[in-house]
Write a protein that holds these residues in place. Structure first.
Motif, PDB file in Angstrom:
ATOM      1  N   GLU E   7       0.844  -1.187   0.000  1.00  0.00           N
ATOM      2  CA  GLU E   7       0.000   0.000   0.000  1.00  0.00           C
ATOM      3  C   GLU E   7       0.882   1.241   0.000  1.00  0.00           C
ATOM      4  N   ILE E   8       0.280   2.345  -0.477  1.00  0.00           N
ATOM      5  CA  ILE E   8       1.006   3.599  -0.516  1.00  0.00           C
ATOM      6  C   ILE E   8       0.542   4.479   0.633  1.00  0.00           C
ATOM      7  N   ARG E   9       1.508   5.071   1.314  1.00  0.00           N
ATOM      8  CA  ARG E   9       1.141   5.983   2.384  1.00  0.00           C
ATOM      9  C   ARG E   9       2.024   7.212   2.344  1.00  0.00           C
ATOM     10  N   LEU E  10       1.575   8.265   3.037  1.00  0.00           N
ATOM     11  CA  LEU E  10       2.395   9.455   3.222  1.00  0.00           C
ATOM     12  C   LEU E  10       2.952   9.345   4.626  1.00  0.00           C
ATOM     13  N   MET E  11       4.265   9.316   4.758  1.00  0.00           N
ATOM     14  CA  MET E  11       4.822   8.967   6.057  1.00  0.00           C
ATOM     15  C   MET E  11       6.174   9.616   6.278  1.00  0.00           C
ATOM     16  N   LEU E 143      24.243   1.186   3.977  1.00  0.00           N
ATOM     17  CA  LEU E 143      23.288   1.610   2.944  1.00  0.00           C
ATOM     18  C   LEU E 143      22.857   3.040   3.217  1.00  0.00           C
ATOM     19  N   ALA E 144      22.848   3.867   2.176  1.00  0.00           N
ATOM     20  CA  ALA E 144      22.493   5.275   2.345  1.00  0.00           C
ATOM     21  C   ALA E 144      21.225   5.606   1.562  1.00  0.00           C
ATOM     22  N   PRO E 145      20.088   5.659   2.237  1.00  0.00           N
ATOM     23  CA  PRO E 145      18.833   5.996   1.552  1.00  0.00           C
ATOM     24  C   PRO E 145      18.795   7.485   1.212  1.00  0.00           C
ATOM     25  N   SER E 146      18.003   7.829   0.210  1.00  0.00           N
ATOM     26  CA  SER E 146      17.854   9.243  -0.112  1.00  0.00           C
ATOM     27  C   SER E 146      16.400   9.637  -0.248  1.00  0.00           C
ATOM     28  N   SER E 147      15.503   8.768   0.173  1.00  0.00           N
ATOM     29  CA  SER E 147      14.081   9.111   0.143  1.00  0.00           C
ATOM     30  C   SER E 147      13.372   8.288   1.202  1.00  0.00           C
ATOM     31  N   VAL E 148      12.170   8.687   1.499  1.00  0.00           N
ATOM     32  CA  VAL E 148      11.394   7.928   2.473  1.00  0.00           C
ATOM     33  C   VAL E 148      11.143   6.514   1.946  1.00  0.00           C
ATOM     34  N   GLN E 149      10.938   6.418   0.647  1.00  0.00           N
ATOM     35  CA  GLN E 149      10.741   5.098   0.053  1.00  0.00           C
ATOM     36  C   GLN E 149      11.938   4.190   0.354  1.00  0.00           C
ATOM     37  N   GLU E 150      13.128   4.747   0.240  1.00  0.00           N
ATOM     38  CA  GLU E 150      14.313   3.928   0.512  1.00  0.00           C
ATOM     39  C   GLU E 150      14.502   3.662   2.005  1.00  0.00           C
ATOM     40  N   MET E 151      13.986   4.547   2.836  1.00  0.00           N
ATOM     41  CA  MET E 151      14.003   4.248   4.278  1.00  0.00           C
ATOM     42  C   MET E 151      13.247   2.947   4.522  1.00  0.00           C
ATOM     43  N   GLU E 182       7.005  11.674   2.891  1.00  0.00           N
ATOM     44  CA  GLU E 182       6.875  11.502   1.448  1.00  0.00           C
ATOM     45  C   GLU E 182       5.974  10.299   1.215  1.00  0.00           C
ATOM     46  N   LYS E 183       5.660  10.107  -0.018  1.00  0.00           N
ATOM     47  CA  LYS E 183       4.930   8.895  -0.387  1.00  0.00           C
ATOM     48  C   LYS E 183       5.828   7.677  -0.184  1.00  0.00           C
ATOM     49  N   VAL E 184       5.229   6.619   0.287  1.00  0.00           N
ATOM     50  CA  VAL E 184       6.002   5.386   0.394  1.00  0.00           C
ATOM     51  C   VAL E 184       5.085   4.194   0.136  1.00  0.00           C
ATOM     52  N   GLU E 185       5.611   3.258  -0.606  1.00  0.00           N
ATOM     53  CA  GLU E 185       4.828   2.062  -0.921  1.00  0.00           C
ATOM     54  C   GLU E 185       5.458   0.879  -0.186  1.00  0.00           C
ATOM     55  N   PHE E 186       4.658   0.204   0.609  1.00  0.00           N
ATOM     56  CA  PHE E 186       5.172  -0.911   1.410  1.00  0.00           C
ATOM     57  C   PHE E 186       4.863  -2.248   0.773  1.00  0.00           C
ATOM     58  N   PRO E 187       5.791  -3.157   0.838  1.00  0.00           N
ATOM     59  CA  PRO E 187       5.459  -4.534   0.475  1.00  0.00           C
ATOM     60  C   PRO E 187       4.581  -5.134   1.570  1.00  0.00           C
ATOM     61  N   GLY E 188       3.927  -6.212   1.262  1.00  0.00           N
ATOM     62  CA  GLY E 188       3.104  -6.883   2.258  1.00  0.00           C
ATOM     63  C   GLY E 188       3.956  -7.620   3.271  1.00  0.00           C
ATOM     64  N   ASP E 189       3.308  -8.085   4.334  1.00  0.00           N
ATOM     65  CA  ASP E 189       4.011  -8.886   5.333  1.00  0.00           C
ATOM     66  C   ASP E 189       4.530 -10.186   4.722  1.00  0.00           C
ATOM     67  N   GLY E 190       5.529 -10.736   5.364  1.00  0.00           N
ATOM     68  CA  GLY E 190       5.928 -12.103   5.047  1.00  0.00           C
ATOM     69  C   GLY E 190       6.772 -12.242   3.805  1.00  0.00           C
ATOM     70  N   SER E 191       7.218 -11.131   3.235  1.00  0.00           N
ATOM     71  CA  SER E 191       8.006 -11.251   2.017  1.00  0.00           C
ATOM     72  C   SER E 191       9.455 -11.639   2.297  1.00  0.00           C
TER      73      SER E 191
ATOM     74  N   TYR H  26      -0.935  15.729   1.785  1.00  0.00           N
ATOM     75  CA  TYR H  26      -1.823  14.579   1.586  1.00  0.00           C
ATOM     76  C   TYR H  26      -2.674  14.762   0.350  1.00  0.00           C
ATOM     77  N   SER H  27      -3.188  15.982   0.193  1.00  0.00           N
ATOM     78  CA  SER H  27      -4.027  16.272  -0.976  1.00  0.00           C
ATOM     79  C   SER H  27      -3.219  16.080  -2.248  1.00  0.00           C
ATOM     80  N   ALA H  28      -1.986  16.572  -2.217  1.00  0.00           N
ATOM     81  CA  ALA H  28      -1.137  16.434  -3.399  1.00  0.00           C
ATOM     82  C   ALA H  28      -0.931  14.963  -3.727  1.00  0.00           C
ATOM     83  N   MET H  29      -0.717  14.167  -2.706  1.00  0.00           N
ATOM     84  CA  MET H  29      -0.519  12.736  -2.937  1.00  0.00           C
ATOM     85  C   MET H  29      -1.756  12.131  -3.598  1.00  0.00           C
ATOM     86  N   ILE H  30      -2.922  12.511  -3.089  1.00  0.00           N
ATOM     87  CA  ILE H  30      -4.165  11.978  -3.650  1.00  0.00           C
ATOM     88  C   ILE H  30      -4.283  12.355  -5.127  1.00  0.00           C
ATOM     89  N   GLU H  31      -3.807  13.552  -5.449  1.00  0.00           N
ATOM     90  CA  GLU H  31      -3.862  13.987  -6.852  1.00  0.00           C
ATOM     91  C   GLU H  31      -2.678  13.495  -7.661  1.00  0.00           C
TER      92      GLU H  31
END
Ligand SMILES: Cc1ncc(C[n+]2csc(CCOP(=O)(O)OP(=O)(O)O)c2C)c(N)n1
Ligand SMILES: Cc1ncc(C[n+]2csc(CCOP(=O)(O)OP(=O)(O)O)c2C)c(N)n1
Ligand code: SF4
Ligand code: SF4
Ligand code: SF4
Ligand code: SF4
Ligand code: SF4
Ligand code: SF4
Ligand SMILES: [Mg+2]
Ligand SMILES: [Mg+2]
Lengths: 78, 258, 364, 187, 364, 258, 78, 187
Positions: E7-11, E143-151, E182-191, H26-31
């Protein structure tokens, strides 16, 4: 009743109200105005202060100076 | 202003001590640290110690104490204030030395330094501000957090089975022979403040007489960490903190112990 | 004991260091036992009560380094010593001391790591010593003795440098230097006078308050602090580089080694020259500041460097940085507490020379 | 006579191994020679063997730790097992007769079997067996003078033990005699 | 909460890291609060009781890292996190863990040092992370992340690498990455399945006893341990190098930056290209193993490197080592918690280019 | 051999436990560590715990414990054994876990970990070998060294004014609610050994029942550090150590505390 | 008096003499010989051992195995 | 319309500064836009000002921390003093009328004085002043749609507060109105 008064530095007051709680005379209250740091500050709202120093003692920010009419020669009450 | 007219005829009976600097204090509204600072500096002023005292600030909300206390000070690493104070006192035995520490600083990461400083009976004063929380880092659980207390790292309440018991470090260190005077005070009412002031007085007198470590716990509030208004913290202190951390002397010098 | 005149003694390195510290006017030592440096604390607990100063066995290395911070901040001339695992525990405190610019003398009598490892001599802590094992950008002034005499001498130099630059100085020794006995000549007492500095926390009598801190919340201010530190380090690099050379004038292969291995390599150079190999030696004495220039100069005229260390290759990086590709840099190391022998280094030289001949032959 | 001599002395902890090496080094220093003394250290000494390397040289000493020795003085069996092979070809090995059951077998070195403990018991001073051994050693390898050793002893021993110096001298001499009459050369 | 699908979240970066750890099958976390990484512990104390695993607030960083040692030794998948001063306190423990070859994930959300410094983002702990701030010769995989996704992503990679090589992995992040959303997309559990390794201390049922140690008194043995470790590090260097490049094909000046500054430099490259400057970017993702080869290859065809770091110049040494004098290596840094802006880097590029033109003109 | 003939008709009533390895122990002659190891392993054998127990060795003379105890073990950094044990127990709660530590390890550098492990009531056993000295590093002063005791770092005798008081850490930690069973034992006579064995038995029983931290101090000798023959240490223990560190239970579970 | 005996591993004995002190029968003494590790080791020097196990219990190095004539079916006395 | 907009929002801790930025992000993300949100953090927030930087962009965002802003929403005087100079030329500055005594003086930017607190008090919901401000902001800089903001609110607010969404919508609209009728452009 001994007559006293307090001097309040409205710019360093943070409006925590602890002095208000501590005042046995209910002499203090929060002003409607806010100071430069965004806090509503305390004012002497009644003329019944006895100079007991309670408010000043608990004031974290050393905002309050207390004066008392008595002529006794001591500097601090605590 | 009406006050000013009056003031001319009056005597100043309480004012900010000259041992505090003019710096605006960064503490949250109603924070007990600020009261403790002020009272400590009042005692330093009244006892005339300002030029002969060296303080040690911890890492914690009071990390900037050296900005507010108008005396020589050192800022120590987290938990190590008493070791730093030891270093100072050992090379400057004729000066008054105190450390000022929070509960995370003194009772978590600094436990070993606390115990051994006191066990050596270092002739210093330790002022221990117990607000039951890590204020500076944003309200995490401290060793002294209460049973069931919700903090940002015990969001479901402190659970003894998982996090252990509120640590009564003051009672603990009182058992050490190096501890000369151990007392628990508070600063949330005019009366408790007056007693705290007396305790500080005692401690510096004992230090003058080279008696060993004096230890003053101050049960204090943290409105931000507790997520309360300052007024609400007064009730919380009375109803929750003091039953667990009762005020009063824990170890006092007895006549025959000189 | 007469201490006011110089005298020669046969002494362990650790003890020579401790005796030197007393003669250098040590005000206070705080430390915790660890092999192979416990003799420092032991010697001081024996001697200081008869002479002058404070010696306190702390409850840990973490406590020691923070006592050092306090005492140095209060203007005393102070020292602590430890060995590898203990030094690792001091890294936070060292970073604080460097940031607060407190002069003091640190001593690491290195043993074989990583982990609990062994108590035999090693140079595995070069990186930690020279690049900063603690957090943030800071540097220690690092002196590397190679004899018991230098275990004595560098105490004096160490205090001098520390106080001149308000910077911690580290003596990077090793277990063998600490444990071995050699002749050592001590200067008399009082040769290194010391005054309490004006910035020290001694009670604010007759002046504004002093405070010691490394906290600067505003990044702008913290950057200024860092720029100041970097300027200081630069100044140290310009003024305080120390090294020794041996037979480099016509050398084709130059050994680079510090500490005890430098002595061993000197023997190797002799053996090599006896065999007609034009070998030479550079021995960095200050590891920070590193003697870049001599290495750089040599790199333009010699065939190759061979760096010899009691580790997996640490100083070799600084040699490569200074050589900057001008000539090959080889490495020979021993680890885990093993010393190296002159003959072993010679073999390595012969191997390298041979390989390069084959290589050249192949290229023709 | 010898520009550099690298000596290993090894035995049980209580056999005076370290002090024998120290006295040698001290004597060398008195004679203005270069010298280094390097003990085995740390807990491996506990219950196990102790040893030290003393180097005496006309020149600056490069490494205080070497793995091949010109001379070895071996006081117990485990040390014999460990160090016999580390004596250089044509080197010298002195060993304690009463504690070492398996004598050295190498034929490319000079071997001296010394009954120092026995002799010390005869003299009635158990602790001086190491000085007997040293006397024997110095007779074959006169790296330092016997008088210097006695001087060194005076420096090393606390004042209250200075009365022991005479018996130490006796021990050195006894060692010298032992080696003259009673050795076995295998080369 | 649905956790079995991606799922994608803002985190916040810290929270994304914590969430990722849970999804990666974290068995236990031990840590101590410190700004700017306390959200990791906070998030885990909130989530783990609802999901799976152990989270314990330790009494200090020293305790944390030793709890990690114990739990990792017992075969659990474990993580701790801290920020600069706290990491310094862990150095002894880290050296032990590396020596005992225990897999675990360490996270340093770096703040401005040295000393107490500031809580703003920094990269001042590069040396500590890559050269070993603790004693002895050991290496972390960094490892050096540069985005929340890489965190998020590097938590999975980190555990994988740690377990593959029985080596601690460090995620070297910074305060900004930790705090920003930032936006981040998580893999599911158990991967990322996990089995208790055969060497772990779990009770000697049905096998010989297992023990975890880093003590090897015999230097010969300790040297073997070290040789083994060095072989392993070599293997890691051969197999696990990761980096990204941007516009390097025709580049004349190549920026080298890791972490957040790499994103900033990417913008700089765009700005520079818009101005007709042929700039490119190499972004090391693994700091150990360092991407030597790409730097070395580029050094032979480009005009110059410009290394950009939030410190006084640390990775620049690794770049210079790889470039080996083939082309100049410049450095631009900010310190003490200051971030750098794309425009500032561009200015530096322009300055360098101009200087080199003047220089060339002068030479003509 | 005459014994062997006899033996055929006899029963073996005491032998080295199978839970000890065949490794020769590096301890000095007469060292209490070795006795403690042996007895601990006897209990492990008798209670059938060998396959379900994980031990933690300290840095100190007993650093090699994992060579002698035939069970799964981890060697911890100096002072951190109880933190390591915590890490193990938290992820393997169904296993028995103990740490084995010296007085320097547990009561000096490891003080914070000791106190907090016990304050959390970690369900482990801590075996604390108090020999009043740093054995491994060659006889330096320990926190538990006696008044006036000469060690290599207190060559003129431990001076309270300078070095502080012998630290009775066992009495101290007994005050922590997380401590379930706290006792002081010894191993220098057959009788004390038997009692020590019983204490170990209790501790593992309590651990099985998930009661919290059990803490067994063992007043032990260090012939090398004390510069005495093993026989002399027996007298020293009786005459010097035991008056300062009296044997017996310090905290025992009471009925109502289950 | 119950009859017992002990078996002593002379190679692991360190000659600390703690068993000698512990023996109520005075059955043990130090040999004049030294073992490979250089220690004089303990021997059963009198024939009056009761198999009480005291010596074995206090022996740090688990050097001593104890046997007893009694037919009771227990393995260890402690 | 704008490829990248870098927005600073600053005020006292309790003024909803951080959540305003979060809702934007959040709004930006939704868009499906790129977005980052960076708060000021640590103890300097205590009693002082809080701020956050929200960036909304069509492209990948390089730096989440910038020192020059396209837009500024300033809710108290100290923040005004600090950030006025950090607005880019031709940028936009929105400020709270009731707390800011000294209005901005720059003439090269667009300035909007919004009496959000006053309006919120009128509506009778003190806490929605920041949504009024946001409504005003979005009317001038339509970086995200108003409907998206309401969607975002639904995601951000806990279920039990969903009844507040209506009043928030009202607030957004009120902000839009305010800016239409009552602004001051200084360029
Ligand atoms: C080594 C290290 N670990 C952690 C921190 C982060 N830190 C700063 S203050 C603090 C705790 C503060 O709590 P307390 O001592 O109770 O003081 P308070 O703020 O409540 O007065 C922590 C964990 C740090 N600065 N250094
Ligand atoms: C960090 C660190 N500091 C110091 C040492 C050195 N050291 C090893 S054991 C020890 C103390 C041993 O004393 P104790 O814990 O009482 O154990 P004992 O040997 O007496 O059984 C010390 C200081 C070390 N290995 N690591
Ligand atoms: S001095 Fe006493 S009476 Fe006067 S305002 Fe203060 S508390 Fe009230
Ligand atoms: S106690 Fe002090 S700061 Fe608080 S409201 Fe009263 S005057 Fe203001
Ligand atoms: S966070 Fe708590 S302890 Fe810190 S200043 Fe605020 S109220 Fe005081
Ligand atoms: S030094 Fe002491 S504690 Fe260590 S093995 Fe020897 S006697 Fe035992
Ligand atoms: S107790 Fe054991 S080691 Fe000591 S003498 Fe007796 S048998 Fe030997
Ligand atoms: S078993 Fe008892 S009687 Fe027999 S030797 Fe041992 S102690 Fe003496
Ligand atoms: Mg607190
Ligand atoms: Mg001990």
């Amino acid at each position: 009743m001994i007559k006293g008064t307090v001097l309040i530095n409205s710019e360093t007051c943070k409006g925590c109200e602890l002095c208000i709680v501590a005042c046995p005379q209910d002499s203090l209250s929060l002003s409607q105005k806010i100071n430069l740091r965004g806090y509503r500050y305390v004012e002497l709202s009644q003329d019944n202060c006895t100079g007991c120093t309670n408010c000043a003692i608990v004031c974290p920010d050393a905002v309050i100076t207390v004066y008392r009419q008595s002529k006794q020669n001591y500097k601090k009450a605590v | 202003m009406p006050e000013e007219m009056l003031i001319d005829e009056m005597q100043c009976v309480y004012q900010k001590p000259g041992t505090l600097t003019d710096e605006y204090m960064h503490y949250c509204p109603g924070c007990g640290h600020a009261v403790a600072h002020k009272i400590l500096m009042e005692v330093v002023e009244e006892m005339g110690l300002q030029e002969d005292i060296i303080g040690v600030a911890p890492v914690g909300c009071s990390v900037f104490a050296y900005n507010y206390m108008n005396i020589d000070m050192q800022e120590a690493a987290h938990g190590r204030a008493s070791a730093v104070a030891t270093g100072i006192k050992r090379v400057r035995p004729d000066k008054f030395v105190f450390s000022y520490q929070g509960d995370g600083d003194l009772a978590a990461i600094g436990t070993a330094e606390t115990i051994h400083t006191i066990n050596r009976g270092e002739n210093i004063l330790i002022v221990f501000i117990n607000n039951g929380i890590y204020g500076m880092t944003g309200g995490q659980m401290a060793p002294t957090s209460l049973f069931g207390q919700k903090t940002s790292t015990s969001p479901y309440g402190r659970d003894v089975a998982h996090n252990g018991y509120p640590l009564k470090i003051t009672e603990l260190i009182a058992h050490l022979p190096g501890a000369y005077y151990v007392t628990r005070q508070a600063v949330h009412t005019p009366n408790t403040v007056r007693k705290f002031k007396k305790a500080l007085n005692n401690a510096f007198e004992y230090q003058k007489l080279n008696k060993g470590t004096c230890f003053i716990e101050v049960v204090s509030n943290c409105p931000s960490g507790w997520k309360m208004t300052p007024k609400e913290t007064l009730t919380y202190i009375e109803e929750k903190m003091l039953p667990e951390y009762p005020l009063g002397d824990i170890k006092v010098p007895t006549q025959n112990k000189n | 004991m007469e201490t006011n005149k110089s005298e020669i003694r046969l002494m362990k390195g650790n003890e020579a260091l401790a005796e030197a510290a007393i003669r250098a006017g040590l005000d206070a030592y705080f430390g915790y036992p660890i092999t192979p440096q416990s003799e420092v604390l032991e010697y001081l607990t024996l001697e200081i009560p008869k002479r002058r100063g404070i010696v306190l066995q702390a409850e840990s290395e973490v406590a020691s380094i923070n006592m050092i911070y306090g005492a140095a901040g209060a203007g005393a001339r102070v020292m602590t010593s430890s060995s590898s695992p203990g030094m690792s525990l001091m890294q936070e405190g060292i970073s604080y001391i460097a940031a607060a610019e407190l002069p003091c003398l640190l001593v690491n009598v290195v043993r074989g790591g990583p982990g609990l490892g062994t108590i035999q001599p090693s140079q595995g802590d070069y990186f930690q010593a020279t690049k900063g094992g603690g957090h943030g950008d800071y540097r220690l002034i690092v002196l590397a003795p190679s004899s018991v005499q230098e275990m004595c001498d560098f105490v004096f130099d160490g205090f001098k440098l520390a106080e001149k630059y308000r910077n911690p100085t580290l003596i990077l020794s090793d277990g063998a230097l600490g444990q071995m006995m050699e002749k050592v000549e001590f200067p008399g007492d009082g040769s290194l006078p010391h005054q309490i500095p004006a910035w020290a926390t001694t009670g604010k009598k007759g002046r504004e308050r002093n405070f010691i801190t490394s906290l600067h919340m505003e990044p702008e201010r913290m950057e200024e602090i860092n720029l100041h530190l970097q300027r200081k380090y630069k100044e140290i690099e310009e003024n305080e580089v120390r090294y020794e050379t041996f037979e480099i004038d016509d050398a084709e292969i130059v050994l680079v080694a510090f500490g005890l291995p430098a002595r061993i390599c000197q023997k190797t150079v002799e053996l090599a020259r006896a065999k007609g190999i034009k070998a030479g030696l550079v021995r960095p004495i200050t590891l920070f500041p590193f003697p870049k220039k001599i290495i750089s100069d040599l790199s333009k005229k010699i065939d190759r460097f061979l760096v010899v260390e009691l580790n997996a290759g640490q100083m070799v990086e600084d040699v490569m940085l200074a050589a900057n590709g001008n000539c090959p840099v080889h490495f020979k190391g021993r680890m885990g507490g093993m010393l190296i022998q002159p003959e072993e280094v010679l073999e390595e030289i012969e191997k390298i020379v041979e390989e390069s001949l084959t290589l050249n032959a192949g290229q023709e | 006579m010898y520009t550099t001599d690298e000596i290993i002395i090894a035995g049980f902890g209580g056999q005076g191994v370290l002090s024998m090496g120290k006295i040698l080094a001290y004597s060398a220093m008195i004679e203005n020679k270069e010298t280094s003394w390097m003990p085995s250290y740390g807990p491996e000494m506990r219950g196990g063997t102790a040893n030290c390397i003393t180097i005496i040289s006309e020149n600056k000493i490069s490494s205080p730790i070497v793995s091949k020795f010109d001379s070895a003085i071996i006081l117990n069996q485990p040390s014999m097992n460990k160090f016999e092979d580390h004596v250089k070809e044509h080197g010298f090995l002195f060993y304690e007769a009463s504690t070492i059951i398996n004598p050295p077998t190498r034929e490319d070195i000079m071997v001296y079997k010394i009954a120092a403990i026995e002799e010390a018991n005869k003299i009635g001073q158990k602790q001086i067996s190491n000085m007997i051994m040293l006397g024997a050693f110095l007779e074959i390898k006169p790296l330092v003078k016997r008088e210097t050793v006695l001087l060194a002893l005076k420096k090393v021993l606390p004042e209250r033990h200075h009365h022991l110096i005479a018996v130490n001298e006796q021990a050195l001499l006894r060692g010298k005699e032992l080696v003259e009459i009673n050795y076995h050369v295998s080369v």
